[in-house]
Design an enzyme around this catalytic site. Structure first.
Site, PDB file in Angstrom:
ATOM      1  CE1 TYR A  47      49.104  27.331 104.906  1.00 21.24           C
ATOM      2  CE2 TYR A  47      49.044  25.300 103.631  1.00 21.24           C
ATOM      3  CZ  TYR A  47      49.747  26.370 104.140  1.00 21.24           C
ATOM      4  OH  TYR A  47      51.091  26.485 103.862  1.00 21.24           O
ATOM      5  CG  HIS A 105      52.777  26.790 109.655  1.00 20.51           C
ATOM      6  ND1 HIS A 105      51.439  26.754 109.326  1.00 20.51           N
ATOM      7  CD2 HIS A 105      53.394  27.357 108.595  1.00 20.51           C
ATOM      8  CE1 HIS A 105      51.262  27.277 108.118  1.00 20.51           C
ATOM      9  NE2 HIS A 105      52.435  27.663 107.668  1.00 20.51           N
TER      10      HIS A 105
END
Length: 274
Positions: A47, A105
């Site tokens: 992010y 992730h």
């Protein structure tokens, strides 16, 4: 705030997704969320906003032990030596001595899963994370992680909303006593177009989005991490604890499922069938 108790650990049922919350605006949004009552904050290396998350936490003045902070390591950094380095870098950016939950992730096609899970367990043993887990794992990957490699996983974070049911993954997660964390719980805004969700919301004095979130967290072992940059929406997403859906409403919302997967990429695993 309603919490989930998973493996003896309490985690808020509604968290803040922070994808794309970057820069000064991101700091303001995350800080406003904490001030509104959010105590579960989800970020990731990918992010590019761990510094913003850390700054917002410091600005809020909230004690560290009141927060549940998650970050994630991308699939190209899951070799053991990279896991250690990336975790250390994340903590430096967050300005924290540990995170509460460290996630894979996305599964890697290059690094053996057992090596990655062992490296994650080392981060937990070293106190750099309280818990470890995975994201975007299928039932086959969960079986490999738990049955073959003996991993003690806390959560599986997956796409989950009224239009994308995950019954097989849900069963595997529950059988393992894990948390199921729903990302994209508002289906990128598609829930607001649902006549059924709007109608149910009207009966409760709530929006279609609030109904969708309530539907998720009313299920055992499920948390949701909606993301918004608008303060009014951030507050609204937390305002889902003063009403309850009846069994018929829960059933009808479940009937919206059309296996509408919004996150499917070249690196995705072979998904469980609908």
């Amino acid at each position: 705030m309603k919490n989930r108790m998973i493996k003896g650990v309490s985690v808020p049922a509604i968290g803040l997704g922070t994808f794309e919350l970057t820069g000064a605006d991101g700091i303001r949004a995350i800080r406003a969320a904490i001030e509104a009552g959010y105590r579960h904050i989800d970020t990731a290396i990918r992010y590019g906003n761990e510094r913003e998350v850390g700054q917002a936490i410091r600005d809020s003045g909230i004690a560290r032990d009141e927060l549940f902070v998650t970050t994630k390591i991308w699939f190209d950094n899951l070799a053991p030596e990279k896991v250690a380095a990336r975790t250390a870098e994340s903590l430096e950016r967050l300005q924290l001595d540990h995170v509460d939950l460290l996630l894979v992730h996305w599964p890697s096609r290059e690094t053996p899963l057992g090596e990655t899970l062992a490296a994650f367990a080392e981060q937990r043993a070293g106190g750099r994370t309280r818990l470890i887990g995975v994201s975007n794992f299928t039932t086959a990957l969960l079986d490999e992680a738990i049955r073959i490699h003996g991993a003690d996983l806390f959560a599986n974070q997956v796409e989950y909303h009224p239009f994308m049911a995950q019954p097989r993954v849900m069963k595997a997660v529950r059988d393992a006593g894990m948390l199921m964390t729903a990302y994209l719980p508002l289906a990128r805004g598609a829930v607001f177009q649902s006549e059924l969700l709007r109608a149910i919301g009207a009966r409760h004095g709530k929006s279609a989005g609030q109904v969708a979130l309530r539907w998720l967290i009313q299920q055992d072992g499920v948390a949701a991490i909606p993301r918004s940059s608008r303060i009014e929406n951030i507050r609204a997403n937390l305002d889902v604890f003063d009403f309850e859906l009846d069994p018929e409403e829960m059933r009808r919302i479940a009937g919206l499922d059309e296996h509408r997967r919004l996150c499917d990429f070249a690196w995705s695993p072979a998904w469980d069938p609908a």
